[in-house]
Design an enzyme around this catalytic site. Structure first.
Site, short mmCIF file in Angstrom:
data_model
loop_
_atom_site.label_atom_id
_atom_site.label_comp_id
_atom_site.label_asym_id
_atom_site.label_seq_id
_atom_site.Cartn_x
_atom_site.Cartn_y
_atom_site.Cartn_z
N HIS A 194 0.80 -1.22 0.00
CA HIS A 194 0.00 0.00 0.00
C HIS A 194 0.83 1.27 0.00
O HIS A 194 0.32 2.34 -0.33
CB HIS A 194 -0.97 0.00 1.19
CG HIS A 194 -2.16 -0.87 0.99
ND1 HIS A 194 -2.13 -2.23 1.22
CD2 HIS A 194 -3.42 -0.58 0.57
CE1 HIS A 194 -3.33 -2.74 0.94
NE2 HIS A 194 -4.12 -1.77 0.55
N GLY A 195 2.08 1.19 0.37
CA GLY A 195 2.88 2.40 0.33
C GLY A 195 4.22 2.25 1.03
O GLY A 195 4.39 1.39 1.90
#
Length: 471
Positions: free
Chosen positions: A317-318
């Protein structure tokens, strides 16, 4: 370009559909979709189109390589090449800066930190092409010998930039052998409008409340503001991402493709395990089939396997520690449920197991929202009255009162209420021709209303990105 954009809705999509449907030959139809998909993607940054095509070319040839050496040990090199090349590119653009920053923090080396612009959708199409080569190697997917057919699979603008992650096996037959269906066109348009309403009418409004409550400098203005902000973000990210998925699935139907569902009312879950069977289903199934099961699944080292999967889920996700902590947070909950909590949740009244999941999800989304750990700490402290935060403040109360109807609607629509009502109305209406016609007229009127309201709200919004464009 985004779906929730007047240019896309009233110009790009109609022109694409007109050209698509007036051309009788499926090969040329595919050509239209490729051209429009690459044009759609180039609105973000034209140079990344070359990266997209290059990624497609890499795994197109990897698939041919695997097929050529089928039955020999050499074939596994196709999977190795795919993993090394794709993950190297993904790590370069998405994670290199994060890794070097942490190396510098640990060692004090002072290495130069690269700052790359993240190509939109790279996390999604990278996983898609990897799944293709692995499935070809496993014999679950037939190799695609036409590069343009494979490029269509990788570049389809309906799901290119924010998913869902579509397996090649899901659309392989439809790429070369799909037919026009008026029923699919109608269903696809309805699904697209429903998703548009989720995004524009609900997510954008709810998101504004969340940002106003969580955009503090020193601390939340009150306990009420902290809780309201995190709850509103929990609703925003659901309606934003599920709305995008609805629009992607609807667009796919309009052009003859049928994607798997990506959300199934996750907030009605009664455990974290169930929540992740209902939330971002395509990502969860990817990690299950390509990481968890190959590592041993439930058969051996289950806890280690779950830890790896949830670490990767967060990291996907990041490039930030809050995402990693968010993934591990849910991983810990899943492990605890497998060890003993799951049996307890099954025995206690549903209200309490459902309440447990809602509270757990809310704290999870607090982790997800704040990349700055100090601000996360202030928010969590503020939720329990820390930082000398008062119980409530007038601004928070006023915001809740002025948006009470949209907040109530959002909470209700997290549950399958509309689906149940629609099924019952259709069940009664199907008994007579008049009833069927009336039900259809009513449904179309509601959809038309959603389209008009969404369009009016978009008039003053020049840029309207989806949250998952960042991931």
């Amino acid at each position: 370009m985004v779906f929730s954009n007047l240019f896309f809705i009233y110009l790009f999509l109609p022109v694409c559909m007109i050209l698509y449907y007036i051309i009788p030959n499926l090969t040329y139809k595919n050509g239209v979709l490729i051209v429009f998909s690459l044009l759609f993607y180039s609105f973000g940054e034209p140079v990344w189109v070359l990266l997209l095509i290059g990624s497609a070319a890499v795994d197109y040839f990897n698939g041919l390589f695997i097929e050529h050496f089928r039955g020999r040990k050499t074939a596994v090199l196709g999977v190795v090449f795919s993993l090394v090349i794709n993950l190297s590119v993904l790590c370069l653009f998405k994670y290199s800066g994060f890794f070097i920053e942490n190396i510098n923090a640990l060692t004090g080396l002072g290495l130069p930190v690269p700052h790359f612009q993240l190509p939109i959708g790279i996390s999604f199409y990278t996983f898609q092409t990897i799944s293709y080569t692995v499935d070809v190697y496993r014999g679950k997917a037939a190799v695609q010998r036409n590069f343009f057919s494979f490029l269509l699979y990788v570049s389809m603008f309906f799901q290119l930039v924010a998913g869902p992650i579509v397996r090649y096996t899901t659309v392989a037959e439809e790429i070369d052998h799909r037919k026009f269906s008026a029923a699919d066109l109608g269903k696809g348009m309805a699904r697209f409008i429903e998703g548009l309403g989720k995004k524009v009418i609900i997510a954008n409004c709810i998101g504004g409340i969340a940002d106003s409550m969580l955009g503090f400098d020193t601390a939340p203005s009150s306990v009420l503001a902290a809780w309201t902000g995190v709850i509103m973000f929990s609703l925003q990210i659901y309606f934003d991402f599920s709305g995008y998925s609805d629009m992607a699935i609807g667009l796919g139907m309009m052009f003859g493709f049928h994607f798997d569902e990506n959300f199934n009312y996750p907030y009605i879950s009664k455990s974290a395990s169930e929540f992740w069977r209902r939330w971002h289903i395509s990502l969860g199934s990817f990690f299950r089939d390509y990481v968890y099961i190959p590592m041993g699944g439930n058969r051996r080292h289950q806890i280690l396997n779950l830890a790896v999967v949830w670490f990767l889920t967060g990291l996907w996700h990041g490039a930030s520690w809050n995402f990693i902590l968010w993934g591990l947070y849910f991983g810990v909950l899943v492990v605890i449920e497998k060890l003993f909590l799951g049996k307890i949740l099954e025995k206690i009244p549903s209200f309490f197991s459902h309440l447990y999941l809602i509270i757990a999800a809310i704290f999870g989304w607090a982790l997800f929202y704040f990349e700055d750990m100090s601000r996360l700490g202030k928010c969590l402290s503020g939720m329990f009255g820390g930082n000398s935060a008062p119980l409530y403040d007038e601004i928070a109360l006023s915001s809740i009162k002025s948006n009470c109807f949209i907040i109530i609607a959002a909470i209700i629509l997290c549950c399958p209420v509309c689906r149940v009502i629609k099924e019952k109305i259709n069940g009664l209406a199907d008994k007579t021709a008049v009833g069927f016609a009336a039900a259809k007229i009513g449904e179309n009127a509601v959809l038309f209303g959603i389209l008009i309201v969404s369009s009016l709200l978009l008039v003053n919004q020049s840029y309207n990105p989806f949250l998952y464009f960042r991931y």
